[in-house]
Design a protein around this motif. Structure first.
Motif, PDB file in Angstrom:
ATOM      1  N   UNK A  79      -5.500   3.909   7.336  1.00 25.99           N
ATOM      2  CA  UNK A  79      -5.707   2.666   6.581  1.00 25.99           C
ATOM      3  C   UNK A  79      -6.909   1.870   7.072  1.00 25.99           C
TER       4      UNK A  79
ATOM      5  N   UNK B 194      -3.356   9.568  -2.977  1.00 25.89           N
ATOM      6  CA  UNK B 194      -2.821  10.820  -3.532  1.00 25.89           C
ATOM      7  C   UNK B 194      -1.339  10.997  -3.240  1.00 25.89           C
TER       8      UNK B 194
ATOM      9  N   UNK C 196     -10.218   5.516  -1.953  1.00 24.06           N
ATOM     10  CA  UNK C 196      -9.220   6.551  -2.184  1.00 24.06           C
ATOM     11  C   UNK C 196      -9.700   7.908  -1.675  1.00 24.06           C
TER      12      UNK C 196
ATOM     13  N   UNK D 281       0.822  -1.201   0.000  1.00 19.72           N
ATOM     14  CA  UNK D 281       0.000   0.000   0.000  1.00 19.72           C
ATOM     15  C   UNK D 281       0.864   1.263   0.000  1.00 19.72           C
TER      16      UNK D 281
ATOM     17  N   UNK E  16      -9.443   7.983   2.102  1.00 23.43           N
ATOM     18  CA  UNK E  16      -8.029   8.098   2.460  1.00 23.43           C
ATOM     19  C   UNK E  16      -7.550   9.538   2.282  1.00 23.43           C
ATOM     20  N   UNK E  17      -7.879  10.085   1.140  1.00 22.22           N
ATOM     21  CA  UNK E  17      -7.472  11.440   0.783  1.00 22.22           C
ATOM     22  C   UNK E  17      -8.031  12.462   1.788  1.00 22.22           C
TER      23      UNK E  17
ATOM     24  N   UNK F 246     -10.071   3.701   5.730  1.00 21.94           N
ATOM     25  CA  UNK F 246     -10.333   3.524   4.292  1.00 21.94           C
ATOM     26  C   UNK F 246     -10.744   2.082   3.997  1.00 21.94           C
TER      27      UNK F 246
ATOM     28  N   UNK G   4      -4.831  20.300  -4.916  1.00 22.48           N
ATOM     29  CA  UNK G   4      -4.930  19.140  -5.816  1.00 22.48           C
ATOM     30  C   UNK G   4      -5.725  18.028  -5.138  1.00 22.48           C
ATOM     31  N   UNK G   5      -5.416  17.813  -3.859  1.00 19.77           N
ATOM     32  CA  UNK G   5      -6.100  16.764  -3.110  1.00 19.77           C
ATOM     33  C   UNK G   5      -7.608  16.971  -3.071  1.00 19.77           C
TER      34      UNK G   5
ATOM     35  N   UNK H 214      -2.868  -0.528  -2.883  1.00 17.93           N
ATOM     36  CA  UNK H 214      -3.525   0.769  -2.670  1.00 17.93           C
ATOM     37  C   UNK H 214      -2.591   1.866  -3.154  1.00 17.93           C
TER      38      UNK H 214
ATOM     39  N   UNK I 187      -6.474  11.994   5.303  1.00 19.95           N
ATOM     40  CA  UNK I 187      -5.084  12.463   5.319  1.00 19.95           C
ATOM     41  C   UNK I 187      -5.055  13.994   5.330  1.00 19.95           C
TER      42      UNK I 187
ATOM     43  N   UNK J  59       0.576   4.970   0.634  1.00 21.78           N
ATOM     44  CA  UNK J  59      -0.302   6.009   1.183  1.00 21.78           C
ATOM     45  C   UNK J  59       0.525   7.099   1.857  1.00 21.78           C
ATOM     46  N   UNK J  60      -0.123   7.934   2.640  1.00 18.81           N
ATOM     47  CA  UNK J  60       0.564   9.059   3.281  1.00 18.81           C
ATOM     48  C   UNK J  60       1.787   8.610   4.071  1.00 18.81           C
ATOM     49  N   UNK J  61       1.662   7.469   4.755  1.00 17.25           N
ATOM     50  CA  UNK J  61       2.769   7.023   5.592  1.00 17.25           C
ATOM     51  C   UNK J  61       3.897   6.391   4.790  1.00 17.25           C
TER      52      UNK J  61
ATOM     53  N   UNK K 289      -2.426   9.692  11.494  1.00 11.50           N
ATOM     54  CA  UNK K 289      -2.300   9.036  10.181  1.00 11.50           C
ATOM     55  C   UNK K 289      -2.343   7.512  10.322  1.00 11.50           C
ATOM     56  N   UNK K 290      -1.975   7.025  11.509  1.00  7.80           N
ATOM     57  CA  UNK K 290      -1.935   5.577  11.684  1.00  7.80           C
ATOM     58  C   UNK K 290      -3.287   4.885  11.543  1.00  7.80           C
TER      59      UNK K 290
ATOM     60  N   UNK L  23      -3.759  16.279   8.679  1.00  4.93           N
ATOM     61  CA  UNK L  23      -2.619  17.173   8.491  1.00  4.93           C
ATOM     62  C   UNK L  23      -2.867  18.552   9.122  1.00  4.93           C
TER      63      UNK L  23
END
Lengths: 123, 193
Positions: free
Chosen positions: B80, A67, B105, A32, B108-109, B83, B152-153, A64, B112, A34-36, B76-77, B116
């Motif tokens: 996943x 972005x 997606x 995957x 997730x986007x 999602x 963009x995100x 996965x 995230x 992803x961000x991490x 962030x952990x 942030x």
């Protein structure tokens, strides 16, 4: 990011590199992105682009692609263009292809059907 | 298909890129998530929608609205897991494969993005409302910086879903702005005989 976290992302993303002659390297990405995990991909690709003129990124095992992962690929591609190197993608992962299509980023990349084909083409 | 796109390599596993072990996602070891799961009849008063007309073949399944709420730290952990829940709910609701991937997606986007800019020590509330024809995802959080609605995100988020809306809520903890972002994804059901 703590050290524990960076070790822990190794479980999520798999990055392997194989040399194909002096000029080409194949990076196989699995898991995957992803961000991490995207920063790992980013620095990995930067390292490979510094060492070889042709870098093939095999995304077939990607499960996965978010972005952040797309950005990492996009930036690596920009770097390749600036440094007169070639970044080629091999991608039969449905999820990764969907991500590239939905974000309309596909046209920015060079694709090859198979890894041998991608490696074979001279720069 | 495998709704959980997960890969695990155990400690010291030097096997090939595709070697898989027991499918317990490493992210699962991180941080508690509180889950509330509600199943309610669609005819329950629900923000202006009319009660479901009793269709001729209306199975009880058709009338159900499932609400799943996750409350967790803004980290962030946990993304996943969130999602994966989104994709799993969409798969169970019989969304087509592209719609499942898009929702995964998008969630997730979105997560995230808000994590942030999250205010310190804020919690993240993520609620999924699963209707027969669409899923709505509400993400609620205290933010320290404005939402990057021109990024963009954000554009990707709009591309991947059938609607994004932002609601400002009464101020959150310590005077931070609190927002609820709602995305809607239509099932785009797979062709059926």
């Amino acid at each position: 990011m703590t050290k524990v976290d960076s070790d822990f992302t190794a479980d999520i993303i798999g990055l392997q590199v194989a040399e194909h002659g002096p000029d080409a390297r194949v990076v196989t990405v699995t898991g995957e992105v992803d961000t991490l995990t995207a920063p790992r991909l980013s620095s990995f690709l930067t390292t490979q682009l510094a060492a070889a003129r042709v870098v093939v990124v095999d995304l077939d095992g990607v499960e996965f692609l978010g972005s952040a992962g797309l950005s990492a690929l996009f930036e690596a591609n920009e770097l390749a263009v600036r440094e007169h190197r070639a970044l080629r993608l091999v991608c039969h992962s449905r999820i990764a292809n969907r991500a590239l299509e939905a974000t309309a980023l596909r046209e920015h990349f060079t694709f090859a059907d198979t890894v041998p084909e991608a490696v074979k083409d001279p720069l | 298909m495998r709704p959980h796109g997960m890969l695990l390599r155990s400690e010291g596993d030097s096997g090939g890129p595709c070697s898989r072990k027991r499918r317990v996602h490493p992210y699962r070891r991180r941080g508690p998530i509180t889950v509330t799961y509600v199943e309610r009849d669609r005819s329950t008063p629900d923000s202006g929608t009319r009660p479901a007309a009793p269709s001729r073949e209306g199975s009880s399944r058709e009338r159900l609205v499932l609400v799943l709420e996750l409350r967790t730290a803004a980290s962030t952990n946990v993304i996943p897991t969130i999602r994966t829940v989104a994709a799993d709910l969409a798969a169970r609701a019989d969304f087509d494969l592209d719609a499942i991937d898009d929702l995964r997606m998008a969630v997730d986007d979105l997560c995230a993005m808000v994590v942030r800019i999250a205010a310190d020590k804020t919690g993240l509330r993520c609620a999924f409302t699963v209707r027969p024809e669409r899923i709505e995802v509400d993400v609620e959080i205290d933010i320290a910086d404005p939402l990057p609605t021109g990024s963009f995100g954000w554009r990707v988020l709009e591309c991947l879903t059938d609607g994004v809306s932002v609601l400002s809520l009464p101020a959150g903890s310590e005077g931070h702005d609190r927002v609820c972002i709602t995305v809607v994804k239509q099932a785009v059901r797979a062709q059926r005989p």
